[in-house]
Design a protein around this motif. Sequence first.
Motif, short mmCIF file in Angstrom:
data_model
loop_
_atom_site.label_atom_id
_atom_site.label_comp_id
_atom_site.label_asym_id
_atom_site.label_seq_id
_atom_site.Cartn_x
_atom_site.Cartn_y
_atom_site.Cartn_z
N LYS A 58 0.84 -1.20 0.00
CA LYS A 58 0.00 0.00 0.00
C LYS A 58 0.87 1.25 0.00
O LYS A 58 1.96 1.27 0.58
CB LYS A 58 -0.89 0.01 1.23
N ARG A 60 0.30 3.85 1.59
CA ARG A 60 0.37 4.30 2.98
C ARG A 60 1.61 3.72 3.67
O ARG A 60 2.27 4.40 4.45
CB ARG A 60 -0.91 3.88 3.70
N SER A 61 1.93 2.47 3.38
CA SER A 61 3.12 1.85 3.96
C SER A 61 4.39 2.51 3.45
O SER A 61 5.34 2.72 4.21
CB SER A 61 3.15 0.36 3.63
N THR A 64 4.67 5.82 5.20
CA THR A 64 5.07 5.63 6.60
C THR A 64 6.56 5.33 6.70
O THR A 64 7.26 5.90 7.56
CB THR A 64 4.25 4.50 7.24
N MET A 134 -0.84 8.24 12.14
CA MET A 134 -1.17 7.34 11.03
C MET A 134 -1.36 5.91 11.52
O MET A 134 -2.25 5.20 11.03
CB MET A 134 -0.07 7.39 9.96
N ASN A 135 -0.56 5.49 12.47
CA ASN A 135 -0.70 4.13 13.01
C ASN A 135 -1.97 3.97 13.83
O ASN A 135 -2.59 2.91 13.82
CB ASN A 135 0.52 3.75 13.84
N VAL A 137 -4.80 5.67 13.33
CA VAL A 137 -5.93 5.69 12.41
C VAL A 137 -6.07 4.34 11.72
O VAL A 137 -7.16 3.85 11.50
CB VAL A 137 -5.75 6.83 11.37
N ARG A 138 -4.95 3.71 11.41
CA ARG A 138 -4.97 2.42 10.72
C ARG A 138 -5.52 1.32 11.62
O ARG A 138 -6.21 0.43 11.16
CB ARG A 138 -3.57 2.06 10.24
N ASP A 139 -5.20 1.37 12.91
CA ASP A 139 -5.63 0.30 13.83
C ASP A 139 -7.06 0.41 14.24
O ASP A 139 -7.82 1.17 14.13
CB ASP A 139 -4.75 0.31 15.07
#
Length: 139
Positions: A58, A60-61, A64, A134-135, A137-139
């Motif tokens: 992704k 996003r990864s 990050t 960001m972490n 929001v992802r979890d």
Amino acid sequence: MTRQQALRLEFFIIGLGIFALLLIFQPFSLQLFAIGSVLVVIAGLINNLLPMAQPGVKFRSVVTVAMVVAMIFCIVLLISIGAAHLYGAFFLKPPDPNTLAGKAQLATPPFWRQPLVWGIAAVAAVLALAITAMNKVRD
């Protein structure tokens, strides 16, 4: 990320490094050499993203990981500035106040009061907060 997007990212990363080396080793302009020197550092940092240039990863990864690399660079830069200051404090003789250079050195504020140091620290802190957000929001 699709296969073609991953390939484009890989080509961009490798191409940036090659372009930076071409700018460094060209014999025509000192300004191009300076730009190439900066680009070599940037290309070296961006080179850490090569393992992420895979289909299925992704964006996003990738973002990050890029932010983590930038944050680590800022922290290492702050540590190196501090180490250079400590080296000067412990191993170099103090500036002579009777010379022009000594007066300039004594008039300069210490490294922890320089705007560049605070700017680097602020960028590192903002990157750390952004990575944390960001972490979450992802979890």
